[in-house]
Every structure is written in C-alpha cells, then in structure tokens.
Write an enzyme that holds these catalytic residues in place. Structure first.
Site, mmCIF file in Angstrom:
data_model
loop_
_atom_site.group_PDB
_atom_site.id
_atom_site.type_symbol
_atom_site.label_atom_id
_atom_site.label_comp_id
_atom_site.label_asym_id
_atom_site.label_seq_id
_atom_site.Cartn_x
_atom_site.Cartn_y
_atom_site.Cartn_z
ATOM 1 N N GLY A 8 38.492 -4.913 29.151
ATOM 2 C CA GLY A 8 38.233 -6.305 28.817
ATOM 3 C C GLY A 8 38.631 -6.712 27.419
ATOM 4 O O GLY A 8 38.586 -7.910 27.099
ATOM 5 N N PHE A 11 44.978 -7.538 26.890
ATOM 6 C CA PHE A 11 45.652 -8.831 27.028
ATOM 7 C C PHE A 11 45.095 -9.640 28.193
ATOM 8 O O PHE A 11 44.512 -10.715 28.003
ATOM 9 C CB PHE A 11 47.156 -8.583 27.172
ATOM 10 C CG PHE A 11 47.952 -9.751 27.669
ATOM 11 C CD1 PHE A 11 47.793 -11.009 27.110
ATOM 12 C CD2 PHE A 11 48.862 -9.587 28.696
ATOM 13 C CE1 PHE A 11 48.525 -12.094 27.571
ATOM 14 C CE2 PHE A 11 49.609 -10.655 29.165
ATOM 15 C CZ PHE A 11 49.438 -11.917 28.608
ATOM 16 N N ASP A 53 35.534 5.241 27.535
ATOM 17 C CA ASP A 53 36.677 5.463 28.419
ATOM 18 C C ASP A 53 36.201 5.413 29.865
ATOM 19 O O ASP A 53 35.160 5.984 30.210
ATOM 20 C CB ASP A 53 37.294 6.833 28.100
ATOM 21 C CG ASP A 53 38.696 6.985 28.680
ATOM 22 O OD1 ASP A 53 38.866 6.787 29.903
ATOM 23 O OD2 ASP A 53 39.617 7.315 27.905
ATOM 24 N N VAL A 54 36.975 4.747 30.713
ATOM 25 C CA VAL A 54 36.592 4.625 32.120
ATOM 26 C C VAL A 54 36.598 5.977 32.821
ATOM 27 O O VAL A 54 36.050 6.123 33.921
ATOM 28 C CB VAL A 54 37.523 3.618 32.823
ATOM 29 C CG1 VAL A 54 38.898 4.207 33.078
ATOM 30 C CG2 VAL A 54 36.909 3.098 34.108
ATOM 31 N N ALA A 74 41.394 -1.915 33.276
ATOM 32 C CA ALA A 74 41.785 -0.800 32.411
ATOM 33 C C ALA A 74 42.904 0.000 33.051
ATOM 34 O O ALA A 74 42.774 0.465 34.187
ATOM 35 C CB ALA A 74 40.569 0.099 32.150
ATOM 36 N N SER A 117 49.543 -4.671 41.209
ATOM 37 C CA SER A 117 50.840 -4.999 40.619
ATOM 38 C C SER A 117 51.907 -5.128 41.689
ATOM 39 O O SER A 117 51.908 -4.398 42.686
ATOM 40 C CB SER A 117 51.262 -3.922 39.617
ATOM 41 O OG SER A 117 52.567 -4.185 39.126
ATOM 42 N N TYR A 177 54.504 4.650 37.020
ATOM 43 C CA TYR A 177 53.511 3.583 36.897
ATOM 44 C C TYR A 177 53.253 2.932 38.245
ATOM 45 O O TYR A 177 52.095 2.731 38.648
ATOM 46 C CB TYR A 177 53.998 2.546 35.883
ATOM 47 C CG TYR A 177 53.157 1.287 35.867
ATOM 48 C CD1 TYR A 177 51.822 1.329 35.474
ATOM 49 C CD2 TYR A 177 53.698 0.060 36.234
ATOM 50 C CE1 TYR A 177 51.040 0.177 35.463
ATOM 51 C CE2 TYR A 177 52.924 -1.091 36.219
ATOM 52 C CZ TYR A 177 51.606 -1.032 35.830
ATOM 53 O OH TYR A 177 50.844 -2.172 35.833
ATOM 54 N N ASN A 206 54.892 -10.953 36.920
ATOM 55 C CA ASN A 206 55.160 -10.769 35.493
ATOM 56 C C ASN A 206 54.275 -11.698 34.669
ATOM 57 O O ASN A 206 54.594 -12.879 34.479
ATOM 58 C CB ASN A 206 56.637 -11.004 35.198
ATOM 59 C CG ASN A 206 57.509 -9.899 35.749
ATOM 60 O OD1 ASN A 206 57.670 -9.789 36.965
ATOM 61 N ND2 ASN A 206 58.049 -9.066 34.881
#
Length: 353
Positions: A8, A11, A53-54, A74, A117, A177, A206
């Site tokens: 959170g 960006f 950290d998650v 995250a 994504s 990724y 994007n």
C-alpha cells in the site's frame, strides 16, 4: 469495510489507499518498503501502517486480525534485468501470495482482490485472413534483429490483424514476471475453493500516472519516457514504436479495485473471477512517447530499433466484463492523462541491486 492493502505504500497501492479512504472504508497498509521499489526515505501512508514483508507469516497474521478483505498489491514488478532475478520474483510474488492466503484461510478472511496483469496472455488476440483467430508463438531473435517485429500466422506466415484480448483467451506467459503473475491467480483460485472465499484478479494493463517511480528498469515504459524528458533527453522507443498497448490511468485502476472489493461479497464463492482492467483506447508506444514529449515540450522520441526478447508485440484489453458486471468506467482519457502525467511528480529513484 476494513481492508488490508499489501504494497500500500507503492505506486498503485497508495492510490488504492486514497480511493478506499474517499469511499468511506478503512485501509490498513502492509509494506516491506523494499529498496528495489522505494527510495531510501519512502513516503508512508497516513493510515494504519505495518512495516513488514508479506512473506512473514507472523506479521501477516497480525495485520489480518479484524480485517474484512484484502487487496493484494505487493509484488516485484517489471521484466527485471535477466533470468538471475527469477528466484526473487518467485519469492516476492508467489511465496508472498501463498503466505498471505494461508493466513487468510486460517483466520477466516474471505474476500481477496489481486493485482493481476495482462502479461499472463503473452501476445494479444490476432486474426489471420485465412485461418481466423490464431496464437503466434514467441518472436524469433533473428526476426527481431532484422527489424521484423510483427508476429505472423503460425499456419501460413500471413500478416495478422491485432484485436482486443478477452479474459477467456488462452494464457501464455512469456517471461518470469508473467509466470509469477499467473501463479498468483492459480493460488488465489485454489484458496477460494479450499476456503470458500471470493477471489478477484484485476488484470491491469499499462498503468501510468502521478507517483510512478523514475529511472529504474522495474518501472513502466511511460515512467522511463517521462524520466528522460525530465532530463531534457528524447524518449528512446524500442522496435519501430508500433507496439500497441492499453494505457490506463492509475486513478481508474484504484477505482476498479474499490469496486471489486465492494462487489466481492456478491460474487460466487469458491472461484476466481478475472477482469481485464484497461482504458479501452489502444495506442502505440510511439504515440504515447510523442504525446508525453509534446505535453512536456521536450525533444521528439527517437525510434531505436532495439528490442527485448521478453516483450510482446501487441496486447490490448477488452474490458467489457468489468464494465458490465461491476459497472466500472474509466474516467481519464489518454490525452488528458498524458498531459497530467507530463506535469506530475514522480517518485524518487528506487535503489538498484
């Protein structure tokens, strides 16, 4: 609704925190503030904040207590700098998601929205005049080196027409990724079945807008162009600049996340719902670079002919499902968004490893 937003302070995550607050919800931020994503003195959101950290089960369990839903932002993003990054991508993205979902199952948190994504599709939708809809394979290095950037029909070698990709298109991740983002969706689907939860993946296209990090290989192309213009340099556009993308403003993405969190209670439990999250206005990378340069009053973009093997040629969104089922509408048009982004502040450079 009390919502844990992982990542959170990042960006997109920070815009989601703002959108949740504006909608009357109570965001709680969990962020590791990793150097690869944040400057030395990161901006911490003015809400309940947990620096963790998650991948830390104890910290995640503590953050989840009293939470109604989770918005999981995250992640380690971008193509990175080579396959040597693979272990860290898998650890941050997939192990982190698994730790989070395991804690949610244990504590009975049943609403989950994931930052998905468009990279899970690989290439977008293509149609051959003779063979209809086809799936071209990865582009060959020798073709790219020769400046032959357009994928061809795998059956006859004909030129293809690019179109909009829908959520039911076959997935075909082309880099590490992308592979981790698809694995996150599989983990979310498995959690939903096992825990009776509701999971949503918003497949971001994007994303750009105020607060993007600058001067880092993990940032989006819009940020790299904006950083170049801020230095008085021409944006360097790979290939021939004809790559088609869907540039969607970060405030529109944040609005989609809030809608998905609010709608999750009414979606079918035990399954993953996927939604393309794009503006519906495809533009080429060259057009985006020119729009930014014009808005900044900077030098015209330079078409370099360079390429990256992990890149795809065209991938643009059909976001009809998100519009129809959740009532989402993008509010920031391409020209308006690029003009704003040309003047907006960027985050300080993230540390490079």
């Amino acid at each position: 609704m009390r919502v844990l937003v992982t990542g959170g302070a990042g960006f997109i995550g920070s815009h989601i925190v703002t959108a949740l607050t504006d909608a009357g919800h109570e965001p709680v931020v969990l962020d590791a503030l990793l150097p690869s994503a944040h400057r030395a003195t990161p901006v911490v959101p003015a809400v309940e904040f947990r620096h963790a950290d998650v991948r830390d089960p104890g910290a995640v369990a503590a953050a989840l207590r009293g939470v109604d839903a989770v918005c999981h932002q995250a992640a380690m993003v971008g193509l990175g700098q080579g396959f040597a990054d693979a272990p860290e991508y898998v650890s941050c993205n997939d192990l982190g998601t698994a730790v989070l979902l395991a804690a949610m199952a244990d504590l009975g948190v049943r609403r989950f929205v994931l930052a998905g994504s468009m990279v899970v599709y690989g290439e977008g939708r293509y149609e051959c005049p003779a063979h209809g809809v086809v799936r071209p394979g990865p582009r060959r290095p020798e073709d790219l080196a020769a400046g032959r950037f357009e994928p061809l029909c795998p059956a006859c070698g004909a030129e293809l027409t690019a179109g909009l990709v829908a959520e039911d298109a076959p997935v075909d991740p082309r880099n590490v990724y992308a592979t981790t983002k698809l694995a996150q969706e599989h983990l979310a689907a498995a959690w939903a079945r096992a825990a009776g939860g509701t999971a949503v993946s918003l497949r971001y296209h994007n994303v750009y807008g105020p607060g993007m990090p600058r001067d880092t290989p993990y940032a989006g192309v819009a940020s790299l162009f904006r950083s170049a213009l801020a230095r008085g340099e021409a944006p360097r556009v790979f290939e021939d600049g004809g790559q088609r993308r869907d540039f969607v403003h970060v405030r529109d993405v944040a609005a989609a996340a809030v809608l998905a969190l609010e709608a999750a209670e009414g979606l079918p439990p035990g399954a993953l719902s996927t939604y393309n999250t794009g503006s519906g206005e495809p533009h080429t990378v060259g057009e985006m670079a020119a729009a930014l340069a014009g808005a900044c009053g900077g030098p015209r973009p330079v078409i370099t002919g360079e390429y990256r093997l992990g890149d795809v040629r065209h991938v643009t969104a059909d976001s009809a499902r998100l519009r129809g089922e959740l009532g989402w509408r993008p509010g920031v048009g391409f020209a308006e968004g690029m003009a704003e982004f040309a003047r907006a502040e960027q985050r300080a450079s993230a540390a490079l490893r």
